[in-house]
Scaffold this active site. Structure first.
Site, PDB file in Angstrom:
ATOM      1  N   LYS A  89      13.539  59.642   1.775  1.00 41.76           N
ATOM      2  CA  LYS A  89      14.383  58.455   1.580  1.00 41.76           C
ATOM      3  C   LYS A  89      14.315  57.905   0.158  1.00 41.76           C
ATOM      4  CE  LYS A  89      15.476  57.182   6.120  1.00 41.76           C
ATOM      5  NZ  LYS A  89      14.409  57.638   7.049  1.00 41.76           N
ATOM      6  N   GLU A 111      18.853  47.803   5.439  1.00 42.22           N
ATOM      7  CA  GLU A 111      18.471  47.785   6.846  1.00 42.22           C
ATOM      8  C   GLU A 111      17.377  48.827   7.027  1.00 42.22           C
ATOM      9  OE1 GLU A 111      20.851  49.774   5.694  1.00 42.22           O
ATOM     10  OE2 GLU A 111      20.044  51.622   6.528  1.00 42.22           O
ATOM     11  N   SER A 377      11.026  66.520   6.497  1.00 44.01           N
ATOM     12  CA  SER A 377      11.540  65.287   5.878  1.00 44.01           C
ATOM     13  C   SER A 377      10.479  64.240   5.572  1.00 44.01           C
ATOM     14  CB  SER A 377      12.642  64.684   6.751  1.00 44.01           C
ATOM     15  OG  SER A 377      12.164  64.455   8.064  1.00 44.01           O
TER      16      SER A 377
HETATM   17  C1  LIG Z   1      14.705  58.177   8.289  1.00 43.86           C
HETATM   18  C2  LIG Z   1      14.109  59.495   8.517  1.00 43.86           C
HETATM   19  C3  LIG Z   1      14.854  60.549   9.098  1.00 43.86           C
HETATM   20  C4  LIG Z   1      16.262  60.382   9.596  1.00 43.86           C
HETATM   21  O1  LIG Z   1      17.207  60.063   8.627  1.00 43.86           O
HETATM   22  P1  LIG Z   1      18.274  61.095   8.076  1.00 43.86           P
HETATM   23  O2  LIG Z   1      19.236  60.257   7.344  1.00 43.86           O
HETATM   24  O3  LIG Z   1      18.886  61.787   9.261  1.00 43.86           O
HETATM   25  O4  LIG Z   1      17.553  62.059   7.213  1.00 43.86           O
HETATM   26  C5  LIG Z   1      14.247  61.782   9.224  1.00 43.86           C
HETATM   27  N1  LIG Z   1      12.967  61.989   8.846  1.00 43.86           N
HETATM   28  C6  LIG Z   1      12.213  60.999   8.298  1.00 43.86           C
HETATM   29  C7  LIG Z   1      10.812  61.293   7.901  1.00 43.86           C
HETATM   30  C8  LIG Z   1      12.770  59.730   8.115  1.00 43.86           C
HETATM   31  O5  LIG Z   1      12.018  58.747   7.577  1.00 43.86           O
END
Ligand SMILES: *Cc1c(COP(=O)(O)O)cnc(C)c1O
Length: 400
Positions: A89, A111, A377
């Site tokens: 993010k 948000e 992610s």
């Molecule tokens: C917020 C988040 C997501 C989901 O958000 P996307 O916009 O779909 O990437 C996925 N993995 C992590 C670690 C997150 O913090």
């Protein structure tokens, strides 16, 4: 196939900017300027420098040998979990704060659900010395106490939201309301590839550094910049969009998004939007969303707060309809097992969101010669309580 929007902000029939008239000037200002600003040499230099020296990019592309031998193929993990603040993010937050500065904005709103986007936004606001207000559902504030503490420590104001289910969609509504009331001096940093045009395209471009690096790293490590599969979890879809972006023209690369089906697709407790939803308008764009027969948004459910969203970015709605990407779904239990397995086999504790992408390995067939990249992610620190409870329940179950 192009993964960018057309001039009107659409991917095929999805996207657009369905906004109240009072936001028209703000949105138009962004629409007119975002590409020029992003393509400016000085802007790119500052963005790249912060990604390198502050965020810690490029993130490693790690050959997961143990996982590879388990699934009898070659599996790489793109380590977005190693970014500053622990997830992808921050890439987008850095990009948008630089853009907000260019536009002369003084006040930042955001948000957040799990608190990851709130923490990323609070972080970049501290860095740039801008006022930061984060809207968060009361239910999420209670579930995600460590991230609330982080945001406060970083100097952000966390505003609790008590409407609806007191989760992400309600926090988003409240942030939009704030923006309407403070349209002149405020920039709204949206945390995923959702919202009115130009947000989906802008956020995808900021996150596209992920697939840009993947290509360079694969070329270096395998001799070809193309994998056979790219797998990413999908909440709003920003880490997936970033992981897919530079493979848009490479049709041999299978793009696989993984949604959260919660307690199961037919359980009524799910967040798998593409299976359980149909097209409509949510938070300013036309896309798939979960709704009842009257078009009212239905409550999503996933144990993973970052995937607990009733919509999906319009790019994914388009790739789904066109068949360019495939979307699977994974339950809470399957994701928990995958998180546990990755921790034990590779010594990497993933975020519960990312564990959904890892769990998809169970649902796919691979050739030995395949090269699979999973976009990891985020890291699992924020999910430790959930993991410990799961292990305890499993242990209790065994004793019975
Ligand atoms: C917020 C988040 C997501 C989901 O958000 P996307 O916009 O779909 O990437 C996925 N993995 C992590 C670690 C997150 O913090």
């Amino acid at each position: 196939m192009n993964f960018s929007v057309d001039e009107r902000g659409y991917y095929g029939e999805y996207g657009g900017a369905y906004i109240p008239e009072i936001l028209f000037n703000n949105i138009e200002e962004l629409q007119k300027n975002y590409l020029n600003i992003m393509e400016d040499k000085c802007f790119q230099k500052e963005f790249e420098s912060l990604l390198r020296h502050y965020v810690g990019r490029p993130t490693p592309l790690y050959l997961a040998k143990n996982l590879s031998s388990e699934f009898k193929t070659t599996i790489y993990l793109k380590r977005e979990d190693l970014n500053h603040t622990g997830a992808h993010k921050i890439n987008n937050a850095i990009g948008q704060i630089l853009l907000a500065k260019q536009l002369g904005k003084k006040r930042i709103i955001a948000e957040t659900g799990a608190g990851q986007h709130g923490v990323a936004t609070a972080t970049v606001c501290a860095l740039m010395n801008l006022e930061c207000i984060v809207y968060m559902g009361q239910a999420d504030i209670e579930r995600q106490a460590p991230n609330v503490a982080r945001m406060k420590l970083l100097g952000a104001k966390v505003r609790p939201v008590n409407s609806g289910s007191k989760t992400l969609k309600d926090a988003t509504n409240e942030a939009i309301r704030d923006w309407i009331n403070n349209a002149g001096d405020t920039h709204y940093i949206i945390g995923s590839v959702v919202g009115p045009h130009p947000y989906p395209d802008m956020v995808a471009r900021f996150q596209s550094v992920i697939s840009k690096e993947m290509k360079d790293q694969l070329l270096n490590q395998t001799g070809s910049e193309l994998p056979t599969h790219v797998i990413a979890c999908v909440g709003g879809g920003s880490n997936a969009a970033g992981a897919f972006f530079h493979f848009s023209e490479n049709k041999t690369v299978k793009l696989i998004g993984v949604e959260a089906s919660g307690k199961g697709i037919d359980s009524g407790h799910t967040a798998a939007t593409l299976v359980a939803g149909r097209p409509g308008v949510i938070h300013g764009s036309k896309t798939y969303l979960m709704q009842n027969e009257d078009g009212q948004i239905t409550e999503p459910y996933s144990l993973s707060a970052g995937l607990d969203y009733p919509g999906i970015g319009p790019l994914h709605a388009y790739l789904f309809d066109k068949g360019r990407a495939t979307y699977l779904h994974v339950t809470d239990a399957e994701a928990l097992d995958a998180a546990f397995n990755l921790s034990r086999t590779e010594g990497i504790i993933p975020a519960l969101e990312s564990a959904h992408a890892v769990a998809a390995l169970q649902k796919l067939k691979f050739e030995k010669s395949d090269v699979v990249v999973i976009n990891l992610s985020g890291r699992g620190d924020k999910d430790l309580d959930t993991y410990i409870n799961y292990l305890n329940e499993k242990a209790d179950g065994k004793q019975d």
